[in-house]
Design a protein around this motif. Structure first.
Motif, PDB file in Angstrom:
ATOM      1  N   ARG A 153       1.125  -2.041   0.092  1.00 47.21           N
ATOM      2  CA  ARG A 153       0.292   0.103   0.152  1.00 47.21           C
ATOM      3  C   ARG A 153       0.743   1.057  -0.071  1.00 47.21           C
ATOM      4  NH1 ARG A 153      -4.170  -2.199   4.613  1.00 47.21           N
ATOM      5  NH2 ARG A 153      -5.830  -3.164   3.047  1.00 47.21           N
ATOM      6  N   LYS A 178      -5.659  -9.201  -4.596  1.00 46.22           N
ATOM      7  CA  LYS A 178      -5.518  -7.812  -4.578  1.00 46.22           C
ATOM      8  C   LYS A 178      -7.226  -7.476  -4.140  1.00 46.22           C
ATOM      9  CE  LYS A 178      -3.080  -7.187  -9.011  1.00 46.22           C
ATOM     10  NZ  LYS A 178      -3.050  -7.255 -10.569  1.00 46.22           N
ATOM     11  N   LEU A 179      -7.672  -8.263  -4.802  1.00 44.09           N
ATOM     12  CA  LEU A 179      -9.467  -8.137  -3.876  1.00 44.09           C
ATOM     13  C   LEU A 179      -9.024  -7.671  -2.633  1.00 44.09           C
ATOM     14  CD1 LEU A 179     -10.820 -10.119  -6.779  1.00 44.09           C
ATOM     15  CD2 LEU A 179     -11.276  -7.503  -6.561  1.00 44.09           C
ATOM     16  N   THR A 181      -7.051  -7.714  -0.147  1.00 45.38           N
ATOM     17  CA  THR A 181      -6.169  -6.583   0.513  1.00 45.38           C
ATOM     18  C   THR A 181      -6.550  -4.827   0.162  1.00 45.38           C
ATOM     19  OG1 THR A 181      -4.531  -7.020  -1.168  1.00 45.38           O
ATOM     20  CG2 THR A 181      -4.230  -8.248   1.032  1.00 45.38           C
ATOM     21  N   GLN A 182      -7.443  -5.227  -0.887  1.00 38.98           N
ATOM     22  CA  GLN A 182      -7.321  -3.200  -1.131  1.00 38.98           C
ATOM     23  C   GLN A 182      -6.210  -2.948  -2.044  1.00 38.98           C
ATOM     24  OE1 GLN A 182     -10.819  -1.972  -2.622  1.00 38.98           O
ATOM     25  NE2 GLN A 182     -10.185  -4.964  -2.191  1.00 38.98           N
ATOM     26  N   SER A 183      -5.020  -3.465  -2.939  1.00 40.01           N
ATOM     27  CA  SER A 183      -3.776  -2.796  -2.855  1.00 40.01           C
ATOM     28  C   SER A 183      -3.216  -3.096  -4.176  1.00 40.01           C
ATOM     29  CB  SER A 183      -2.403  -3.892  -1.434  1.00 40.01           C
ATOM     30  OG  SER A 183      -2.924  -5.485  -2.408  1.00 40.01           O
ATOM     31  N   ASP A 184      -2.262  -2.343  -4.276  1.00 35.69           N
ATOM     32  CA  ASP A 184      -1.842  -2.586  -5.869  1.00 35.69           C
ATOM     33  C   ASP A 184      -1.029  -3.154  -6.344  1.00 35.69           C
ATOM     34  OD1 ASP A 184      -1.935  -2.208  -8.753  1.00 35.69           O
ATOM     35  OD2 ASP A 184      -1.352   0.041  -8.215  1.00 35.69           O
ATOM     36  N   GLN A 329     -13.747  -4.049 -14.102  1.00 30.12           N
ATOM     37  CA  GLN A 329     -13.026  -3.610 -13.742  1.00 30.12           C
ATOM     38  C   GLN A 329     -12.157  -2.599 -14.512  1.00 30.12           C
ATOM     39  OE1 GLN A 329     -11.189  -4.707  -9.982  1.00 30.12           O
ATOM     40  NE2 GLN A 329     -13.428  -5.055  -9.029  1.00 30.12           N
TER      41      GLN A 329
END
Length: 331
Positions: A153, A178-179, A181-184, A329
């Motif tokens: 993050r 990714k989904l 942890t909501q991280s890129d 998305q």
């Protein structure tokens, strides 16, 4: 999301008793089969997990069936080339396909695919499953999932994940990470698990969800650091490495699995005879020791053809929504 990972169990019916276990084998088998060598088609080069399991099982099944079992490697297109070759073979029990999880995923990821696992094959049985582990290069400054997510993050898009290509477990787990942890993080696809692992070991990429059998020797050597297990429970050889769920990400499981299939139209009595031969092979002490030493898990009994069919169908349903969501998305 849940997967149908098999529990750890290595006891099977004896070859003689298998006929009496529901879902395994019928007593009525063809007396004239097999009359000549059988071919196992593997959709990857020599040296990988699919080839290893195919070679191991084929040696034991040869003794049960009384005929040679030949391994034919037909690599290409994430296993699709080998699958198509086997699917189009004569449905007479002499050409079989050693399938893996990616074959099901390929149906969701390729626009044009000339093979369908549910349409073009009949199941023989499950061979084994294996847990995946999130491993990082020792230079990555993270030892826990929380530290790893924080690192991702803080520098969106800079943390790199290697994958074995579209549809592979490492690719799907990267997307799931990714989904969850909501991280890129950046997925870097390779043409197979071997090249991806080589670059991870060399430090050219930061991390990978790797099959435990493949990562175990590198973890023991200190050249890879285990962060978390992407399975339902911890791995006995890694007692201090928590699961992703224990680390706060519920439902984060995805095991690798491998099975044996025959072209659609194969007579049921031949398919059932092959199922019995496979289950007998899985009782072989040499097989059990070899798969156990590498961290594979044998399926629970009874290991009937329906078990593999249900696994493939469930995988397809569960991942179809995820793949479609990610595609939406991007658009």
């Amino acid at each position: 999301m849940e997967t149908n990972a098999m529990s750890i169990r290595t006891s099977f019916p004896t070859c003689q008793a298998a006929a009496n276990v529901p879902g395994t084998i019928d007593q009525a088998v063809p007396v004239n089969y097999p009359r000549h060598p059988i071919t196992f088609v593997v959709g990857f080069p020599r040296g990988g997990p699919v080839h290893f399991l195919a070679s191991l099982i084929s040696r034991s099944m040869r003794r049960v069936l009384g005929q040679r079992v030949i391994i034919q490697n037909r690599p290409g297109a994430a296993g699709n080339r080998g699958a198509a070759s086997a699917a189009h073979a004569a449905p007479n029990g002499y050409t079989l396909y050693v399938c893996y999880r990616g074959n099901t995923m390929n149906q969701l990821l390729y626009r044009v695919l000339d093979v369908d696992m549910m349409r073009d094959f009949v199941p023989i049985g499950l061979i084994a499953t294996a847990s995946n582990v999130l491993v990082a290069h020792p230079d990555v400054a993270a030892r826990t999932v929380d530290e790893f997510v924080s690192l991702a993050r803080r520098a969106p898009g800079n943390l790199t994940f290697a994958s074995a290509g579209p549809g592979s477990s490492s690719h799907l787990l990267c997307e799931l990470f990714k989904l969850a942890t909501q991280s890129d993080v950046l997925n870097i696809p390779y043409r197979g698990a071997g090249p991806a692992l080589d670059d991870l070991l060399a430090g050219r990429v930061d991390a990978k969800f790797e099959s435990f059998p493949s990562s175990q020797p590198h973890i023991e050597a200190g050249s890879l650091r285990p962060i978390a297990v992407a399975g339902r429970k911890r791995i006995a050889c890694l007692p201090d490495t928590p699961t992703m769920e224990e680390s706060g990400f519920a439902g984060f499981f995805l095991d690798n699995w491998y099975g044996l299939m025959a072209p659609a139209g194969t007579p049921s009595d031949i398919a059932l005879q092959l199922n019995e031969a496979l289950n007998c092979a899985l009782t072989d002490k040499e097989v059990q020791q070899a798969v156990g030493a590498r961290g594979y898990i044998l399926p629970q009994s009874p290991n009937g053809p329906g078990l593999l069919l249900d696994l493939i169908a469930a995988e397809y349903r569960e991942w179809k929504a995820i793949v479609e969501s990610r595609a939406a998305q991007r658009n």
